[in-house]
Structures are given as C-alpha cells and as structure tokens.
Design a protein around this motif. Structure first.
Motif, PDB file in Angstrom:
ATOM      1  N   ASN A 284       0.785  -1.240   0.000  1.00  0.00           N
ATOM      2  CA  ASN A 284       0.000   0.000   0.000  1.00  0.00           C
ATOM      3  C   ASN A 284       0.816   1.290   0.000  1.00  0.00           C
ATOM      4  O   ASN A 284       0.326   2.325   0.445  1.00  0.00           O
ATOM      5  CB  ASN A 284      -0.965   0.020   1.201  1.00  0.00           C
ATOM      6  CG  ASN A 284      -2.006  -1.073   1.110  1.00  0.00           C
ATOM      7  OD1 ASN A 284      -2.518  -1.360   0.031  1.00  0.00           O
ATOM      8  ND2 ASN A 284      -2.295  -1.707   2.236  1.00  0.00           N
ATOM      9  N   GLY A 286       1.343   2.717  -2.626  1.00  0.00           N
ATOM     10  CA  GLY A 286       0.692   3.448  -3.713  1.00  0.00           C
ATOM     11  C   GLY A 286      -0.193   4.573  -3.218  1.00  0.00           C
ATOM     12  O   GLY A 286      -0.484   5.516  -3.962  1.00  0.00           O
ATOM     13  N   LYS A 287      -0.619   4.493  -1.952  1.00  0.00           N
ATOM     14  CA  LYS A 287      -1.443   5.564  -1.383  1.00  0.00           C
ATOM     15  C   LYS A 287      -0.663   6.870  -1.276  1.00  0.00           C
ATOM     16  O   LYS A 287      -1.266   7.943  -1.167  1.00  0.00           O
ATOM     17  CB  LYS A 287      -1.954   5.139  -0.006  1.00  0.00           C
ATOM     18  CG  LYS A 287      -2.943   3.974  -0.051  1.00  0.00           C
ATOM     19  CD  LYS A 287      -3.415   3.609   1.341  1.00  0.00           C
ATOM     20  CE  LYS A 287      -4.434   2.469   1.288  1.00  0.00           C
ATOM     21  NZ  LYS A 287      -4.892   2.077   2.644  1.00  0.00           N
ATOM     22  N   LEU A 291      -0.907   8.046  -8.741  1.00  0.00           N
ATOM     23  CA  LEU A 291      -0.956   6.926  -9.677  1.00  0.00           C
ATOM     24  C   LEU A 291      -1.396   7.337 -11.080  1.00  0.00           C
ATOM     25  O   LEU A 291      -1.205   6.576 -12.035  1.00  0.00           O
ATOM     26  CB  LEU A 291      -1.882   5.836  -9.128  1.00  0.00           C
ATOM     27  CG  LEU A 291      -1.403   5.177  -7.822  1.00  0.00           C
ATOM     28  CD1 LEU A 291      -2.400   4.126  -7.351  1.00  0.00           C
ATOM     29  CD2 LEU A 291      -0.025   4.541  -8.009  1.00  0.00           C
ATOM     30  N   ARG A 471      -8.003  -6.091  -4.759  1.00  0.00           N
ATOM     31  CA  ARG A 471      -6.668  -5.705  -5.244  1.00  0.00           C
ATOM     32  C   ARG A 471      -6.297  -6.594  -6.421  1.00  0.00           C
ATOM     33  O   ARG A 471      -6.331  -7.821  -6.329  1.00  0.00           O
ATOM     34  CB  ARG A 471      -5.627  -5.838  -4.133  1.00  0.00           C
ATOM     35  CG  ARG A 471      -5.912  -4.970  -2.916  1.00  0.00           C
ATOM     36  CD  ARG A 471      -4.823  -5.158  -1.878  1.00  0.00           C
ATOM     37  NE  ARG A 471      -3.554  -4.611  -2.335  1.00  0.00           N
ATOM     38  CZ  ARG A 471      -2.367  -5.050  -1.919  1.00  0.00           C
ATOM     39  NH1 ARG A 471      -2.300  -6.061  -1.083  1.00  0.00           N
ATOM     40  NH2 ARG A 471      -1.263  -4.489  -2.361  1.00  0.00           N
ATOM     41  N   GLY A 541       0.731  -0.962  -5.806  1.00  0.00           N
ATOM     42  CA  GLY A 541       1.200  -0.242  -4.628  1.00  0.00           C
ATOM     43  C   GLY A 541       2.119  -1.028  -3.730  1.00  0.00           C
ATOM     44  O   GLY A 541       2.604  -0.497  -2.726  1.00  0.00           O
TER      45      GLY A 541
END
Length: 686
Positions: A284, A286-287, A291, A471, A541
């Motif tokens: 995670n 990627g948060k 993106l 996901r 992510g």
C-alpha cells in the motif's frame, strides 16, 4: 630549448618541482635537471604542440584509437595528468617518467579520500548511529581490500629486491567523473593496478595474478594460453607481459592503510549487526503516489513518438527501434497489439527504461513521486544515510542504480513463460508496482491469475485478502535466498545437460538469464535439492525488497508497470563484494560482466564517512597532512599533532569504557527501580 621549456612551464596546468631550489632558472649547469612537467593534454595535442620535443613520445591506446577512427575517445587520454617529462638544460628531448606520490603539492587531491565533516542534513545522534553500524558491517570487506593491497606491495618489494631495484609505485590522479576499468575484465580499478608505460594498458590485481600464475605453468597449455592473451600494446603491437608493467596507485601515499588503522581503533568498541537475507514486501505505498502519472495512456501521451527496443517474451526476440505508441496502445487493448508471424498477439516487454539517461532528468515528476513514496528512505533513496552508494564523492562517476522501469503485458495464461527469467543482481533493490491493468476480459484474466497463484503455492490467506479487497494481482514472484545460488546453478546445469545443451566455461546459468522455473522445475528443485523459494504476489502499490545475490524471477499475471531503485546496504555488502569477483569471470560479451557498482570504492568511501563522524580529531590530521612540508622542523610539528590526536582518541575510548562500567553497576544495584529513558539519556547511549 631553455626558452621553450620556460614557455611550456608557464602554460602547464600542473607543475611539480623535483626540488624547490630548482625553480630558479638562473646559473644552471649543462645537463642539469631543472624542471619536471606533467602531461596536461592528450597525446595528440601534445605532439601537435611541438613535434621537435614530443614527436617520438608514444601515444596512449585511447589516443591511437581515436586517431585511427577519426573521432574523439570515449575515455580520457591514459597519460594526461600522469606522464611526466624531465627537462635538462641543453638537451632537446625530455626524459619520460610518471608521477610519484612524493610530487604532490595540491591539497585538493586528498579530498576524495580523507575523512571530512559530514555534509549530510541529519542529527549528530543519527549520524553516529549510522556510522557505527557502517563500521560494524562494512569493516570486514574493507579489511579484505586492505590485506589484498598489502600483499601486492609486499610481493612488489620482494621482486624489486631480487632485481636490485628500489621499490617504486607510480601515482595516477583520480580522473574526474570517469570510471577507470581493467582492460581485461572491465572491473573498476580501485587503487593498486598495473599499467603499460608505452600505451597505458591497465590491468587489475586479479587479472595480473591469474596471468602471472599462468605464465609459470605449462607454456603449451592452449586453455591457459587463451586466457593469457591480453590486448596487444599499440607500440608496434608486442604482447603485454606481466613483468613489463608498472605498479600504480590511485589513493595517495599510505592513506588506505592509515584509514584501516583508524577504523580498527573504533571498531573494536562496536557490536556486529544482524544481517538479513530474506525478501520483504511492503504493501500500500501506492497511497502515497500520484498513480495517474503511471497510467499507460499518460506514458503514450508523453513518450508515444519515441522509438525503443522491445522484447517479445513468446520468442525472446528483440524488436529494434519500435514506435512506443504501438506498445502503449496494446496495453489497454489486445486487438491493437503487434502480431507474431503466426498471427498471434505479441507478448511485449520494455526493460531498463529509460536507457542511458537519468530517470530524474527524463521524468522529473515521476522521479519525485516514487522517491517520496519509497519505504525505508534511509536505505532506498539516492541520498539515504544507510545507502552506501551515497557516499561516493562528486569526483567519482556515480553507479547507475536507477530508478529503471520494467513494463510488460500480462501472461497469466502461459504457465511456462516468465516475464523476467531467473537471475540475480549485484546490489539490493526495491521494486514498486505503479500500475496493474487488463487488456481484455478482466474476469477471465483474474481466473487464470488465481489459478497461477494456487499452482505457485501462494498461501490461501493471501488469495483471500486479494479477493476481499479487490486488489488486482499484478505479478507472481519467486525469490530464493542468496546461499542457495550454488545449488540452483548445479540444478540448471543438470537441466541443460538433460536437454543436450552445451554449457560454456565462461557462462553462468543464472547470470545468462535464460531459464524460467515453471511449476514442474520448481518442484524438481525442491525434491531433488531441498531448495524452496518464496512465492508471492505483488499487487498495485506493493514494494518488493530483493537482497543482493538472491536469485529471483517474475511473471506478470496482468499488465504491469513497475519501477525499481537499487541501493547498497551494509547488511549485504559481503555478497556484493563476492558477486563482483563472480561477474568478472563471465565472457567479455556478457551484459553483466562490467563492474558498474564500483564496490571497492563504495567500501572505502563508507569507511571514510564513518571515520569522519566518529573521529573528529582526524580533521586536524587532514589539515596537517595535506599542507605538510617535508622538512625536519615541520615533520616534528606533524608528529606532535598526530600524538595529540591519538591521545584524544585513546581518552575517548577510555571514557566510553568507564561509562559502560557505570551503567552495568547501576543496573545491578537499581534494577527494579530504574527509569530506562532517563538512564539512556544520562549516558548518551543509543
């Protein structure tokens, strides 16, 4: 000739006098040495300047090659700032020599090698903590380097003694932003190496030792003869012989050994750190990323007009200079993909992109985005305090550690086909999944991906977590521990023999990157050799950490865009050092043969940085050392400074021992009532 030499001196960039009084040009005796010039330009420029004086001086191999090809050399002239000319009065042609360490009078030459105040923007406490950890983990590698260099000097002294010569080592200035490499194995030259006086051919310690050992064996052994063949000298093309080469150093004087002594004085008080060797996955991150920057359509807009080589994973063939727009358009729509000869869509990948150029220059927004999101930034960022590569000074050509992008279509329906075949890397790496997508029926591709994960042995809890959170499973990874690499090699050679393939002596079944271990091969590896790797899925992510030397392979299940950053940690430095030796044995044409990491330079500079933090007294030593006048009076003053620095260091060690003893006594007496934060603050222990 007297006037010509005086004019040359006035325009030279570097000038070293053999003796200070010889700078006076008045009242010179015939034939007496009055000056020594260092070659301050390329061989061709030097000869063009004055053929009468320099016409018979041999050109280095770089200048000869440049002249033959009618272009400028890719590398610097081998003799620039290195070869010297000794002028005598009434003698037209100078005597040729090479720099010695004793000629140096410029303090700047010591800057890349000596401990200095840290420029890192962090707290003194963190600096000391990282420096102590660095000494503990890097020290073994550094000691190995020092021992190897000392052995070379000892053998050189014995050889000179037998031949009744005074031992002498040439000194070559560090070429700015150029990675000096061995002309035989292309390993980075760290310090001691051998050079041909006629053409500048350079050879590392390992190649020199191997050649010398081969020369002493059977002269008719054809295998040894092939290995002994070195590039010929450019002067009338004679073969290079180890006995004719000149020992040369890059680090001034005995500084390498002085650094070693200083390190041991501190390292004896430090604990060894635990070394990790298993892969790690961080979810995670990627948060923390934008993106939208990593979508295929965005790349198509930004780079669609460019051309680049692509690889068809179905055939392993390289498609040269393909329009990038075709590649990106096929990401979202399988119907727009390029076709194979049989009419099937190609399974394309784009690796190590962008090539050559710095990612930060080509894609500054994306560079900032991924850098600020990387987990454990002290290790993974370019300027991270625990990333040993960050300690290379600006005079060194930095190793290309990325970021690089790895972009490929998904192959969930091809269980025997890998996106990236089994291989290993010389440094640690973190790989971030920036995009996962489908180019067809998503549900159908997800079913194939789930089946692939189940066959790969991915645990059920992971599969359930993916289904519950929606996901998308991007890539299937298999990573093996570095210690299993020799066993995996034996297994791959066995497989090659079963298929009737011939394995070349200078190839390597892992480094050649020709095999993907499918379900059947992985099961055989487990049953026959007891080797079981780590199989897991990387989703959008997720950041995967791969230790240096760990064999690994990747299979994209869906379309993936990944970005990877390499780094050098002290925990796996021993493995980096071992792999550098391993890579140099590969064939000259092998993509992994070149020593791009410069591991010896990284080890030295890490120790230099640690000493800069932990031994501030050495700064005084630096100031005295680089400004030294070798007269008797100044030598006495220098000894006093060194004695004072040593006394201060001994006192610091004594204070530390006393503090530790007090802590132990306090713990014994007040064990039940101690307030640990207060205790640690009182004694400054971290």
């Amino acid at each position: 000739m007297y006037a010509e030499a005086e004019n040359l001196l006035s325009s030279a960039r570097y000038f070293e006098a053999l003796h200070r009084e010889e700078l006076d040009f008045s009242d010179k005796q015939p034939g007496e040495v009055f000056a020594c010039l260092t070659q301050n330009r390329t061989c061709g420029e030097l000869i063009s300047q004055d053929k009468t004086v320099y016409g018979e001086i041999p050109k280095c191999r770089e200048c000869v090659s440049a002249q033959q090809n009618g272009r400028s050399s890719d590398r610097l002239c081998r003799f620039q700032d290195f070869r010297t000319f000794i002028f005598r009065r009434n003698v037209v042609k100078p005597s040729v020599g090479f720099l010695k360490y004793s000629y140096i009078s410029n303090p700047e030459e010591f800057e890349p090698w000596l401990p200095t105040k840290s420029a890192l923007q962090t707290s003194p406490e963190k600096l000391k903590l990282s420096a102590g950890k660095m000494l503990s983990n890097v020290g073994d590698c550094f000691c190995r380097i020092v021992r190897e260099e000392q052995e070379v000097l000892d053998l050189h002294s014995k050889s000179c003694e037998v031949q009744n010569y005074k031992p002498s080592v040439a000194y070559k200035r560090l070429p700015p932003l150029v990675r000096d490499i061995c002309d035989v194995c292309e390993t980075t030259l760290f310090n001691l190496h051998w050079i041909c006086k006629e053409c500048g051919f350079g050879v590392c310690i390992d190649c020199y030792k191997e050649n010398k050992a081969d020369e002493e064996r059977d002269p008719d052994d054809k295998a040894l003869l092939r290995r002994r063949i070195w590039p010929p000298c450019t002067k009338e093309n004679p073969d290079h012989c180890s006995t004719d080469l000149m020992l040369t150093q890059l680090i001034p004087g005995s500084l390498l050994f002085d650094m070693s002594e200083a390190m041991h004085a501190l390292r004896d008080e430090l604990k060894r750190e635990w070394r990790a060797g298993q892969p790690v996955i961080v979810s995670n991150i990627g948060k923390r990323m934008d993106l939208s920057l990593w979508r295929p359509s965005k790349f198509s807009d930004d780079f669609g007009e460019e051309e680049h080589d692509l690889v068809n994973c179905l055939t392993d063939k390289v498609l040269v200079n393909q329009p990038m727009k075709k590649f990106w358009d096929g990401f979202d729509d399988k119907k727009k993909r390029m076709l194979c000869g049989n009419g099937l869509p190609m399974l394309l990948k784009l690796k190590d992109w962008p090539p050559g150029a710095d990612f930060a220059d080509v894609m500054p927004d994306r560079f900032r985005d991924v850098m600020q999101a990387l987990p454990i930034p002290p290790f993974t960022r370019r300027d991270g305090i625990m990333n040993l590569a960050s300690y290379l000074p600006s005079q060194f050509l930095p190793p290309d550690l990325g970021p690089k992008m790895y972009i490929a279509y998904g192959s969930a329906g091809n269980p025997m086909l890998g996106t990236t075949n089994l291989h290993l890397d010389i440094s640690d790496a973190v790989n971030v999944m920036a995009y996962v997508g489908s180019s067809g029926e998503l549900q159908d591709e997800l079913k194939k991906a789930t089946r692939a994960l189940m066959l790969a042995g991915v645990d059920l809890s992971t599969l359930e977590a993916i289904n519950e959170t929606d996901r998308l499973p991007g890539a299937l990874w298999h990573i093996y521990e570095a210690k299993d690499a020799p066993v995996i090699r034996r297994f791959l050679r066995k497989i090659a023999a079963e298929k009737g393939h011939r394995v070349k002596a200078d190839s390597d079944p892992i480094h050649d990157q020709q095999t993907y271990l499918d379900d059947t091969l992985r099961e055989r590896l487990r049953e026959e050799y007891g080797v079981l790797g780590y199989g897991f899925v990387q989703c959008l992510g997720d950041a995967v950490f791969i230790p240096a030397g760990a064999p690994h392979q990747v299979r994209n299940l869906l379309n993936c865009i990944k970005v990877a950053e390499d780094f050098v940690s002290s925990e796996t430095l021993e493995k980096c050092f071992e792999l550098t030796k391993e890579f140099r044995r590969l064939s000259a044409a092998h993509a992994n043969r070149e020593d791009k990491l410069q591991i010896k330079n990284i080890v030295y500079q890490s120790i230099r940085q640690a000493l800069s933090v932990l031994l501030p007294e050495t700064i005084l030593f630096v100031c005295v050392f680089v400004g030294i006048d070798f007269g008797p009076a100044n030598m006495q003053r220098t000894e006093k400074h060194l004695d004072a620095a040593l006394d201060a260091m001994i006192q610091r060690v004594t204070d530390l021992k006393n503090a530790i003893a007090q802590v132990i006594a306090k713990i014994d007496v007040e064990r039940d009532t101690l307030k640990w934060p207060s205790l640690l603050d009182s004694y400054g222990l971290l």
